[in-house]
Motif scaffolding. Structure first.
Motif, short mmCIF file in Angstrom:
data_model
loop_
_atom_site.label_atom_id
_atom_site.label_comp_id
_atom_site.label_asym_id
_atom_site.label_seq_id
_atom_site.Cartn_x
_atom_site.Cartn_y
_atom_site.Cartn_z
N PRO A 152 6.87 -7.17 7.77
CA PRO A 152 5.93 -7.50 6.70
C PRO A 152 6.65 -8.02 5.46
O PRO A 152 7.76 -7.60 5.15
N ASP A 153 5.98 -8.94 4.76
CA ASP A 153 6.55 -9.57 3.57
C ASP A 153 6.77 -8.51 2.49
O ASP A 153 5.82 -7.87 2.04
N PRO A 154 8.01 -8.28 2.09
CA PRO A 154 8.27 -7.24 1.08
C PRO A 154 7.69 -7.56 -0.29
O PRO A 154 7.58 -6.68 -1.14
N ASP A 155 7.31 -8.83 -0.51
CA ASP A 155 6.75 -9.24 -1.80
C ASP A 155 5.23 -9.13 -1.84
O ASP A 155 4.62 -9.41 -2.86
N GLU A 156 4.63 -8.72 -0.72
CA GLU A 156 3.18 -8.58 -0.67
C GLU A 156 2.82 -7.12 -0.46
O GLU A 156 3.45 -6.41 0.33
N ALA A 157 1.80 -6.67 -1.18
CA ALA A 157 1.33 -5.30 -1.04
C ALA A 157 0.41 -5.21 0.17
O ALA A 157 -0.67 -5.78 0.18
N SER A 158 0.87 -4.53 1.19
CA SER A 158 0.04 -4.34 2.38
C SER A 158 0.48 -3.08 3.08
O SER A 158 1.63 -2.64 2.94
N ASN A 159 -0.43 -2.49 3.83
CA ASN A 159 -0.12 -1.27 4.55
C ASN A 159 -0.03 -1.57 6.04
O ASN A 159 -0.76 -2.40 6.56
N THR A 160 0.87 -0.88 6.72
CA THR A 160 0.96 -1.07 8.15
C THR A 160 -0.32 -0.59 8.82
O THR A 160 -0.94 0.37 8.39
N ARG A 161 -0.72 -1.31 9.85
CA ARG A 161 -1.95 -0.94 10.55
C ARG A 161 -1.65 -0.78 12.03
O ARG A 161 -2.50 -1.06 12.87
N TYR A 162 -0.44 -0.33 12.33
CA TYR A 162 -0.02 -0.29 13.72
C TYR A 162 -0.85 0.70 14.52
O TYR A 162 -0.66 1.90 14.45
N SER A 163 -1.82 0.19 15.26
CA SER A 163 -2.65 0.93 16.20
C SER A 163 -3.26 2.20 15.63
O SER A 163 -3.32 3.23 16.28
N GLU A 164 -3.77 2.14 14.38
CA GLU A 164 -4.31 3.35 13.79
C GLU A 164 -5.83 3.48 13.94
O GLU A 164 -6.43 4.35 13.33
N GLY A 165 -6.47 2.60 14.73
CA GLY A 165 -7.88 2.79 15.03
C GLY A 165 -8.10 3.88 16.05
O GLY A 165 -9.19 4.42 16.19
N GLY A 166 -7.04 4.22 16.79
CA GLY A 166 -7.16 5.19 17.86
C GLY A 166 -7.58 6.58 17.42
O GLY A 166 -8.49 7.18 18.03
N PRO A 167 -6.96 7.17 16.40
CA PRO A 167 -7.36 8.52 15.98
C PRO A 167 -8.83 8.62 15.60
O PRO A 167 -9.48 9.64 15.83
N ARG A 168 -9.37 7.55 15.01
CA ARG A 168 -10.80 7.58 14.69
C ARG A 168 -11.63 7.72 15.96
O ARG A 168 -12.58 8.50 16.02
#
Length: 265
Positions: free
Chosen positions: A79-95
């Motif tokens: 991910p671009d270190p100059d952009e504010a973003s959160n990792t979304r690596y396969s986190e729909g599963g727990p829901r």
């Protein structure tokens, strides 16, 4: 392209993601090389010797690694270190895990973490997602259960969980789910009649175990192509890939989950 992997065990779903990304990049004329930096390692990181066109990570890179990459002349980091973003690596599963148990009438849930210290960050992310899903459904946050050391001679305290009123367990992955189901069998606790367990990743373990494990299936083909498309976007300026269209997760219901004991009477 250099894919920097976290210091995680290379399990079934991650291997599939890497295989799909490798093939997709090869079709565009690029080679994927993987590298896992280890704390305290003396060897030079590969971005200093390979001069990769792109360095990509599954999680955001800490500042010291970014600095090392910049000093080595790496211009494209994902991910671009100059952009504010959160990792979304396969986190729909727990829901989906929480929603599945809720639909079956379970109201007191537990979250089973792995005992492997390398997985703490990913376990934190999945537990946070499970907690958010539970609260959204009006449930208490899942109780954080004792870490499950897969392959250990010491069983997790399943009886204590049942005595505390927990009827459904959200497991970090299928290996953790299998360890819990095995421990329950040895303790004389019926799965799923007394305790439902739902895994994550839908690995071959889910089908080889008895009862077969309900689990979250990740579209590894889509995720692998998403990783490749991010790299190609950085290299060739192609359109940014759509995460929502390449990160599908599905709950596969099997015999390890059933209605809550309170509804069986």
């Amino acid at each position: 392209m250099l894919l920097v992997l976290p210091d995680w065990p290379i399990e079934h779903s991650l291997r599939e993601n890497i295989d799909e990304a490798t093939q997709a990049l090869d079709e565009h004329g690029y080679t994927l090389i993987t590298f896992t930096p280890h704390e305290g390692a003396r060897s030079r990181p590969l971005w200093e010797t390979l001069q990769p066109d792109v360095v990509m990570g599954l999680l955001r890179f800490p500042a010291p690694l970014i600095r090392s990459m910049r000093e080595a002349g790496v211009e494209r980091i994902i991910p671009d270190p100059d952009e504010a973003s959160n990792t979304r690596y396969s986190e729909g599963g727990p829901r989906l895990q929480v929603e599945h148990l809720h639909e079956l009438g379970h109201r007191r849930l537990g979250f089973a973490r792995p005992g492997d210290p390398r997985l703490v960050e990913l376990a934190d992310a999945r537990e946070a997602a499970a907690t958010a899903a539970a609260v959204n459904l009006g449930l208490e946050a899942p109780r954080t259960l004792e870490p499950v050391c897969v392959g250990s001679e010491l069983d997790p305290p399943v009886q204590a969980w049942v005595d505390a009123g927990i009827t459904g367990v959200v497991a970090f992955n299928d290996d953790v789910a299998a360890a819990i189901i095995g421990a329950a069998a040895r303790a004389g606790i019926a799965v799923p009649r007394s305790l439902s367990v739902v895994g994550h990743d839908d690995t071959p373990t889910a089908l080889m175990f008895e009862p077969r494990i309900s689990s979250v299936q990740i579209d590894s083909t889509g995720l692998g192509h998403y990783l490749a498309a991010l790299a190609i976007h950085a290299l060739d300026g192609t359109p940014t890939p759509d995460w929502e269209q390449t990160s599908a997760v599905t709950l596969i219901s099997r015999e390890s989950t059933s209605v809550s004991p309170s509804t069986q009477e």
